[in-house]
Scaffold this motif. Structure first.
Motif, PDB file in Angstrom:
ATOM      1  N   ARG A 117      39.704 -31.543  25.321  1.00  0.00           N
ATOM      2  CA  ARG A 117      38.321 -32.003  25.175  1.00  0.00           C
ATOM      3  C   ARG A 117      38.228 -33.498  25.435  1.00  0.00           C
ATOM      4  NH1 ARG A 117      36.137 -29.262  20.383  1.00  0.00           N
ATOM      5  NH2 ARG A 117      35.729 -27.682  21.985  1.00  0.00           N
ATOM      6  N   CYS A 124      36.901 -28.607  27.253  1.00  0.00           N
ATOM      7  CA  CYS A 124      36.018 -29.624  27.828  1.00  0.00           C
ATOM      8  C   CYS A 124      34.553 -29.234  27.628  1.00  0.00           C
ATOM      9  CB  CYS A 124      36.315 -29.799  29.311  1.00  0.00           C
ATOM     10  SG  CYS A 124      36.286 -28.256  30.256  1.00  0.00           S
ATOM     11  N   GLN A 125      33.676 -30.244  27.610  1.00  0.00           N
ATOM     12  CA  GLN A 125      32.248 -29.999  27.387  1.00  0.00           C
ATOM     13  C   GLN A 125      31.340 -30.798  28.313  1.00  0.00           C
ATOM     14  OE1 GLN A 125      32.114 -30.897  23.121  1.00  0.00           O
ATOM     15  NE2 GLN A 125      32.054 -28.719  22.666  1.00  0.00           N
TER      16      GLN A 125
END
Length: 273
Positions: free
Chosen positions: A10, A63-64
């Protein structure tokens, strides 16, 4: 057949205070997969978004950000299995989350998505009691700073918080009716692989765990998630889901959650084959 798995850490800006915990659960899942004979690799989100070459069979993305999600969608279109998919991660942004929970038919407080830089529109506030306590939450991602989720006691406080959001460049806010009760955290992995509920210093009644498990699993299905968690408010025998997240850190249940996610991944790879 040898499978290749790619883990994506992330982005630090989306992991305030939890960079190490978020990385730890991904590393734990990859270790479980390695024991199953899977070839593993892990990269940061920036490297993943800018690399046109990876062709994994399995992607484990935490991940975002939009660039990484765009690349993830491309990798999925090329045939990779993803836990979670780019679409399901995007579904956990607050501008889409409420609609997803509503479509799942799960208990959740009344809410409304509103522009932060415009006067409140009474038509969008139908069902909200502004004098009974409302949480004002940034309308895109989960809280990235303490002030991204604030309780307002009345309309004036809501407008003040919205003005602050607008000054900080947050375009939308989600207004959520306050629900009185005890806040519990829950963690799950789809396919009945794992579910647990946690309340500091107290046991959660088994009936409440079962009901929350069914509701949370339905919500995860509607959102498209495989690895998920969230928060709910318990009030007597009733509950309301107030937040839902893709790939939490699973800090309280890291080892069993890692095994469950790995089992889920192996199952999905087997179906694909």
């Amino acid at each position: 057949m040898s499978y290749r798995a790619l883990g994506i850490y992330r982005e630090p800006e989306f992991s305030p205070g939890k960079v190490e915990a978020d990385a730890a659960i991904l590393d734990a899942v990859l270790s479980e997969l390695k024991r199953e004979g899977i070839e593993i690799r892990a990269v940061d989100a920036i490297s993943f978004a800018s690399d046109p070459t990876p062709h994994p069979d399995l992607v484990l993305p935490m991940c975002q950000g939009p660039r990484a999600l765009k690349r993830l969608a491309e990798v999925e279109q090329a045939g990779a299995v993803a836990i979670n998919s780019a679409l399901s991660i995007r579904n956990c942004y607050r501008d889409l989350l409420a609609a997803g929970l509503e479509s799942a038919g799960v208990p959740t407080p009344v809410g409304a998505l509103v522009p932060a830089d415009e006067p409140l529109d009474a038509r969008k506030l139908a069902g909200l009691d502004l004098s009974a306590g409302v949480f004002v939450k940034r309308g895109d991602l989960h809280a990235l700073a303490p002030e991204d989720v604030q309780r307002a006691a009345d309309r004036a406080e809501i407008e003040s918080i919205l003005a602050d959001f607008a000054r900080r460049g947050i375009r939308f806010a989600y207004l959520q009716q306050e629900v009185v009760g005890r806040v519990v955290k829950f963690y799950g992995v789809s396919g009945s692989a794992h579910f647990s509920v946690h309340l500091e210093g107290e046991e959660v009644p088994e009936a409440a765990v079962r009901a929350l498990s069914q509701a949370a699993s339905a919500a995860a299905g509607a959102l498209g998630l495989g690895a998920w968690g969230g928060d709910a408010v318990l009030s007597g025998d009733r509950f309301a889901i107030i937040d839902f997240n893709d790939w939490p850190s699973y800090s309280r249940v890291r080892a069993p959650a890692a095994r469950a996610i790995a089992r889920r991944a192996m199952s999905l790879l087997g179906r694909q084959r």
